[in-house]
Write an enzyme that holds these catalytic residues in place. Structure first.
Site, PDB file in Angstrom:
ATOM      1  N   ALA A  69       1.303  -1.354   0.333  1.00  0.00           N
ATOM      2  CA  ALA A  69       0.467  -0.423  -0.068  1.00  0.00           C
ATOM      3  C   ALA A  69       1.105   1.263   0.040  1.00  0.00           C
ATOM      4  O   ALA A  69       0.634   2.273  -0.436  1.00  0.00           O
ATOM      5  CB  ALA A  69      -1.066  -0.284   1.202  1.00  0.00           C
ATOM      6  N   THR A  70       1.891   1.504   0.623  1.00  0.00           N
ATOM      7  CA  THR A  70       3.027   2.018   0.373  1.00  0.00           C
ATOM      8  C   THR A  70       3.061   2.200  -1.329  1.00  0.00           C
ATOM      9  O   THR A  70       2.678   3.691  -1.360  1.00  0.00           O
ATOM     10  CB  THR A  70       4.091   2.209   0.942  1.00  0.00           C
ATOM     11  OG1 THR A  70       4.006   1.872   2.348  1.00  0.00           O
ATOM     12  CG2 THR A  70       5.406   3.447   1.118  1.00  0.00           C
ATOM     13  N   ASN A 149      -4.609   4.101  11.173  1.00  0.00           N
ATOM     14  CA  ASN A 149      -3.536   2.346  11.837  1.00  0.00           C
ATOM     15  C   ASN A 149      -4.154   2.727  12.978  1.00  0.00           C
ATOM     16  O   ASN A 149      -3.253   1.969  13.499  1.00  0.00           O
ATOM     17  CB  ASN A 149      -2.779   3.447  10.629  1.00  0.00           C
ATOM     18  CG  ASN A 149      -2.171   4.136  10.230  1.00  0.00           C
ATOM     19  OD1 ASN A 149      -2.591   4.760   9.589  1.00  0.00           O
ATOM     20  ND2 ASN A 149      -1.136   4.007  10.879  1.00  0.00           N
ATOM     21  N   GLN A 179      -7.158   0.088   6.297  1.00  0.00           N
ATOM     22  CA  GLN A 179      -7.397  -0.524   7.990  1.00  0.00           C
ATOM     23  C   GLN A 179      -8.310  -0.744   7.370  1.00  0.00           C
ATOM     24  O   GLN A 179      -9.658  -1.729   8.268  1.00  0.00           O
ATOM     25  CB  GLN A 179      -6.920  -0.012   8.654  1.00  0.00           C
ATOM     26  CG  GLN A 179      -5.569   0.525   9.046  1.00  0.00           C
ATOM     27  CD  GLN A 179      -4.196  -0.538   9.720  1.00  0.00           C
ATOM     28  OE1 GLN A 179      -4.884  -2.044  10.273  1.00  0.00           O
ATOM     29  NE2 GLN A 179      -3.355  -0.659   9.506  1.00  0.00           N
ATOM     30  N   SER A 199      -3.547  -3.465   1.600  1.00  0.00           N
ATOM     31  CA  SER A 199      -2.458  -4.189   1.410  1.00  0.00           C
ATOM     32  C   SER A 199      -2.412  -5.627   1.738  1.00  0.00           C
ATOM     33  O   SER A 199      -3.814  -5.867   2.793  1.00  0.00           O
ATOM     34  CB  SER A 199      -1.916  -3.415   2.529  1.00  0.00           C
ATOM     35  OG  SER A 199      -0.455  -4.381   2.890  1.00  0.00           O
ATOM     36  N   GLY A 200      -1.700  -6.877   1.334  1.00  0.00           N
ATOM     37  CA  GLY A 200      -1.625  -7.894   1.615  1.00  0.00           C
ATOM     38  C   GLY A 200      -1.541  -8.510   2.590  1.00  0.00           C
ATOM     39  O   GLY A 200      -2.718  -9.324   3.657  1.00  0.00           O
ATOM     40  N   HIS A 201      -0.679  -7.741   4.201  1.00  0.00           N
ATOM     41  CA  HIS A 201      -0.701  -8.295   4.965  1.00  0.00           C
ATOM     42  C   HIS A 201      -1.059  -7.455   6.307  1.00  0.00           C
ATOM     43  O   HIS A 201      -1.064  -8.149   6.951  1.00  0.00           O
ATOM     44  CB  HIS A 201       0.873  -7.882   5.980  1.00  0.00           C
ATOM     45  CG  HIS A 201       1.178  -6.801   5.274  1.00  0.00           C
ATOM     46  ND1 HIS A 201       2.208  -5.853   6.939  1.00  0.00           N
ATOM     47  CD2 HIS A 201       1.461  -6.036   4.807  1.00  0.00           C
ATOM     48  CE1 HIS A 201       2.425  -4.973   6.196  1.00  0.00           C
ATOM     49  NE2 HIS A 201       2.223  -4.434   5.418  1.00  0.00           N
ATOM     50  N   THR A 237       8.122  -6.501 -13.210  1.00  0.00           N
ATOM     51  CA  THR A 237       7.831  -8.429 -13.874  1.00  0.00           C
ATOM     52  C   THR A 237       7.010  -8.045 -12.184  1.00  0.00           C
ATOM     53  O   THR A 237       7.190  -8.301 -11.088  1.00  0.00           O
ATOM     54  CB  THR A 237       9.603  -9.111 -13.434  1.00  0.00           C
ATOM     55  OG1 THR A 237       9.987  -8.934 -14.641  1.00  0.00           O
ATOM     56  CG2 THR A 237       8.478 -10.404 -13.505  1.00  0.00           C
ATOM     57  N   CYS A 323       5.256   1.649  11.356  1.00  0.00           N
ATOM     58  CA  CYS A 323       5.960   2.943  10.420  1.00  0.00           C
ATOM     59  C   CYS A 323       6.395   3.550  11.201  1.00  0.00           C
ATOM     60  O   CYS A 323       7.568   4.122  10.556  1.00  0.00           O
ATOM     61  CB  CYS A 323       5.313   3.212   9.510  1.00  0.00           C
ATOM     62  SG  CYS A 323       4.236   2.049   8.180  1.00  0.00           S
TER      63      CYS A 323
END
Ligand code: PMP
Length: 383
Positions: A69-70, A149, A179, A199-201, A237, A323
């Site tokens: 997401a950054t 967040n 979030q 974001s995935g995580h 890629t 962060c």
């Protein structure tokens, strides 16, 4: 150990870990290659895009995969600001956004863009009318987070999106949904939101992968020069194993959203009720915010000291956002909400996930009470 830092990073689903490893092992072709291995990887990429689009109820070509997401936030903000600068150079945001938004906009201000920071209330929310009142003829972009967040505060992004589309359809509306996704439902196609970052995580998928929803018809200046991947908007890629893993997490989070929300609300209430019983503690979040975040301060005590004390008591929490937590400065988010430096310097964030039970919360509450007793006994020594 009990882990209460899901907002920093959530433990990946077993199924996601298995899938990522399987795809790494078996489907290592480059999705841009024209032989069978490339086609195979390309098929997985298309399927992942389709799964994400179907879950978010948008079109597959409205999804761009990124490294997290950054990157999604950087691409949305800088990409829109550069692409539409001929229309104007004014951007609207707040001072409580995530660093990837705040710093992207600060960068734009350094190269000549004009920024309006709309104030937030004591619970961290903007008022729709304040955002609308900040609009000028030069405004090209509004960027707001869906859920904060640090505090879980929810901006009224649906109301703002609808008002923008109705009265200012040329202004691009970016929402950082990191979030929110999986906890607060949003129908992107109907809300006037042009760009939405995930974001995935944060949703039990892998780290290092995210997506940006880009409404059809909207153009962004690419930040990466290179190949024509991701419709030319994100050269490089594609990381097929992480993308497939994230699409799995997105689907699971989408399916479990309403059940999870109810479960988290119950657990959140237990914590809020406990914190309200301690007059020394200041609550910086509420049940009006997202259900997975509870934030409180203990003025006069260092957040870091409390975090390590709780860790010794076998519970993991966080100070500010991950962060910013290594910076020894008071939270920009809390200061932006009008809180004192003392409050902004002594904040503890607890963030919950689907694996937590009432028993876990009771253990956490026990640890919080013990922490308070230990801190009080230190004071006794000092006297
Ligand atoms: N926005 C918000 C609201 C976040 O909480 C985070 C993660 N701390 C990000 C953006 C950045 O996401 P990523 O870690 O995928 O770069």
């Amino acid at each position: 150990m009990q882990y209460f830092d899901y907002a920093a990073s959530a433990p990946p689903y077993e199924d996601v870990i298995r899938t990522v490893s399987e795809v790494m092992k078996l489907h290592y072709g480059n999705a841009s290659s024209i032989h069978a291995y490339g086609e195979n990887a390309g098929r997985l990429l298309n399927k992942s895009r389709f799964v994400c689009a179907e879950t978010l109820n948008v079109k597959p070509d409205e999804i761009i995969f990124t490294s997290g997401a950054t990157e999604s936030n950087n691409l949305a903000i800088k990409g829109a600001a550069l692409r539409y600068q001929s229309r104007g150079r004014h951007i609207i945001t707040t001072r409580t956004e995530h660093a990837s938004v705040y710093e992207s906009i600060r960068f734009l201000s350094e190269i000549g863009y004009d920024i309006t920071y709309v104030p937030v209330d004591a619970l961290g929310r903007v008022k729709t009318e304040d955002v609308l009142n900040a609009i000028s003829k030069e405004t090209i972009l509004v960027s707001l987070m869906h859920v904060n967040n640090e505090t879980g505060a929810v901006h009224p992004v649906v109301e703002i999106g609808r008002a923008l589309k109705q009265n200012h359809p040329k202004i691009v509306f970016h929402v950082d949904g990191v979030q929110a996704y999986g906890k607060i439902p949003v129908q992107l196609a109907e809300t006037g939101i042009d760009l939405y970052s995930i974001s995935g995580h944060k949703i039990r998928g892998p780290k290092g992968v995210g997506l940006l929803y880009i409404r059809s018809g909207l153009e962004l200046t690419s930040l990466m020069s290179g190949g024509s991947q991701e419709q030319g908007m994100r050269a490089g890629t594609e990381n097929i194993p992480l993308i497939v893993g994230m699409s799995k997490a997105i689907r699971l989070a989408g399916e479990r959203q309403s059940e999870l929300k109810a479960q988290l609300e119950r657990l959140q209430l237990l914590l809020l009720e406990e914190i309200r019983q301690h007059p020394e503690w200041v609550l910086n979040s509420s049940e009006e915010g997202a259900p997975h975040i509870v934030h409180f301060s203990y003025p006069g005590k260092k957040a870091e000291v409390m975090l390590h004390m709780l860790e010794q008591l076998n519970v993991i929490v966080s100070t500010q956002s991950a962060c910013s937590s290594k910076q020894a400065i008071p939270s920009r988010v809390l200061l932006g909400m009008g809180k004192s430096e003392e409050i902004a310097d002594s904040g503890i964030r607890i963030s919950l996930g689907d694996e937590h039970t009432e028993q876990d919360i009771l253990q956490l509450i026990q640890a919080m009470r013990q922490m308070k007793e230990r801190l009080a006994s230190f004071e006794g020594w000092n006297r």
